[in-house]
Structure formats: C-alpha cells, structure tokens
Write an enzyme that holds these catalytic residues in place. Sequence first.
Site, PDB file in Angstrom:
ATOM      1  N   CYS A   1      60.826  35.766  13.736  1.00 59.30           N
ATOM      2  CA  CYS A   1      61.467  34.452  13.821  1.00 59.30           C
ATOM      3  C   CYS A   1      62.795  34.451  13.058  1.00 59.30           C
ATOM      4  O   CYS A   1      63.738  35.096  13.486  1.00 59.30           O
ATOM      5  CB  CYS A   1      60.498  33.382  13.326  1.00 59.30           C
ATOM      6  SG  CYS A   1      60.993  31.717  13.788  1.00 59.30           S
TER       7      CYS A   1
ATOM      8  N   HIS B   1      55.096  34.449  16.052  1.00 60.06           N
ATOM      9  CA  HIS B   1      54.655  34.781  14.694  1.00 60.06           C
ATOM     10  C   HIS B   1      53.336  35.558  14.669  1.00 60.06           C
ATOM     11  O   HIS B   1      52.268  34.940  14.554  1.00 60.06           O
ATOM     12  CB  HIS B   1      54.472  33.496  13.887  1.00 60.06           C
ATOM     13  CG  HIS B   1      55.763  32.842  13.526  1.00 60.06           C
ATOM     14  ND1 HIS B   1      56.357  33.003  12.290  1.00 60.06           N
ATOM     15  CD2 HIS B   1      56.581  32.040  14.227  1.00 60.06           C
ATOM     16  CE1 HIS B   1      57.485  32.296  12.247  1.00 60.06           C
ATOM     17  NE2 HIS B   1      57.647  31.712  13.412  1.00 60.06           N
TER      18      HIS B   1
ATOM     19  N   GLU C   1      52.056  37.077  12.272  1.00 60.72           N
ATOM     20  CA  GLU C   1      51.356  36.895  10.987  1.00 60.72           C
ATOM     21  C   GLU C   1      50.495  35.635  10.967  1.00 60.72           C
ATOM     22  O   GLU C   1      49.659  35.472  10.085  1.00 60.72           O
ATOM     23  CB  GLU C   1      52.364  36.884   9.826  1.00 60.72           C
ATOM     24  CG  GLU C   1      53.072  35.563   9.564  1.00 60.72           C
ATOM     25  CD  GLU C   1      54.203  35.252  10.546  1.00 60.72           C
ATOM     26  OE1 GLU C   1      54.261  35.867  11.638  1.00 60.72           O
ATOM     27  OE2 GLU C   1      55.027  34.375  10.226  1.00 60.72           O
TER      28      GLU C   1
END
Lengths: 89, 213
Positions: free
Chosen positions: B84, B186, B188
């Site tokens: 991002c 994302h 994560e």
Amino acid sequence: MRARVLIRPKEGILDPQGVAVERALPALGFSGVANVHVGRLVELDVEDVSQLEAMCEKLLANPLIEDYSIERPDAAPQPQDAGPEAPRR
Amino acid sequence: MRFGVVRFPGSCDEVDALEACRRVGDAEILWHADPDLGGVDAVVVPGGFSYGDYLRVGAIARFSPVMESVIAFAREGGPVLGICNGFQVLCEAGLLPGALLPNVGLRFLCRQLDIEVVDTDTAFTRACAPAEALSIPAKHQAGRYHAPGDVRVAFRYAHDGNPNGSSNDIAGVANEAGNVVGLMPHPEHAVDELTGSTDGLALLRSAVGLARA
C-alpha cells in the site's frame, strides 16, 4: 527570490478531481467550462533559482505523472526569459 | 529468517506487518531515521500515511535515512516488499516502475477482494501457485497504478474486480530482478482465520529461505 511551481496532472493521465469539478460547475449554473484540471501550487523563497528545476525533478513533482512549470514573479523579464516557462515534459 | 518492518511517522500497519512476519520468522521494527538495517534478511515497507502523504503519496518518505539503506539493500538483491503506502514509497524511490494516482472514484475504498498471482517467480510469490486467487483486503485512496510501459506484473485484481482504475487491473508489480515487489492490497491483514483469510501468509512464506545476495 520568490518562486512558484505549478504542478498539474500530465496530459493524457485521467484526472478524476478535474472531472468532478467539471461536472459540478454546470450543476451550479456555470456553463461553457471544459478541460478542468486540478493541480498543486508550491510557493517558495529560493536563493539559487538555478536549482528549481532539479527540485521539481527530484521532489516537488513526479515527472512520470505530472507536468510542472516554474514562475518567478519578481524576476525582471529578460529577452530570453520572458514570463513563465513552458511546462516541462 | 529475520524481517525488518519500516516505521515512518504516519505508518499505521507496521504492527500488523510485524505480527504477520512473526508467523513465518523473526521480525523487528526499523525506525525511519536510522539507516542501520540491523542485518535483516528481508524488508517490509508497510502501509499508512508516511509523512502525512504530504506533497504526494510516498514522496517524502522516499528520502528518509532508512530508505537510502533499503534502496542499497534492494540493489544488492535483498528481498523488499512494499504494501500500500509502502508500494507508493518504493515507486517514488525508483525501486519499482510506475506511480500510484488517486482512485478513479476519488473515494477511500476498504474491501476484501481477490487478487490473482500473475508471476510466481518473484521473492514474494514463490510459494504461490500460478493464477492462484488470494483473498486479501484492500484499503486505500491512491491505488490507481500508472504503468510507464511494460512492467513485470505480480498481481492483478481478479474477476474484473478492479476497484480503483488501475492500468490493466494491476494490483502489484515486481522489479526486473524479482526481488522487489509492491502491491496495494494488504497481505499482512490476511494472516488469521479470525479475519476470514490466511492467504496473505503466502507472500511472506515465499521470502523465507531467501539468502541475502
């Protein structure tokens, strides 16, 4: 020396902010508006104006997606340097 | 395997990135003002709003002391993942081609979506299957990727689900060597069944075992 850097979306790159403004104006009764683009203005005092272009290339603008032009309102017009410079790239 | 996760002023996803990395190896935070990478084996540049996104997304973070070291690390072949805002920073730093522009709809978007793995030969996709769809959340306002020409596409938005007007549905790219990868969604945030998907772990698992060049 006072200087201004005008940064705008590069020609051919979709500018949704400009499109949104262009659509909003007729809704308020303003007609005959076209080619609206929204950019940024950076004003700065700079001792060495010859560095301005490098500042633009390295930080102030991203030449991949933005055009910029440098204006020096305080500069005395020179024969080879009259008015704002043409957009780069 | 030790990951370093960069923290800029305005980062907000570095803790999730740190915890995600810890599911596949060791991980520590790298402070933006410290050029010492501490001998980590891979670097993650996380999401957020580094330096307030002032001027242009990623433009100022790119010149922080830690980034000078990350650039040198990447040029030596070290694995670097930008997520991002991290993707935006890596583009500004010239480690990845292109640039990220405001979403076509001008809105901040936040949704779970599928991305297709296009290239399984990069440092962060080696553990993925070709054309595998990964369910990963995306949340950004400037995710419209502008490709400067032919680029090495790592991920595309799947099922015609391009959420931001990105060129050719590109969700993520790699550098020519494949050791630097950036993407807008994302991974994560997709590492635990609690939040619906663990597909993001594949990216981090891919980097495990890669020795520093």
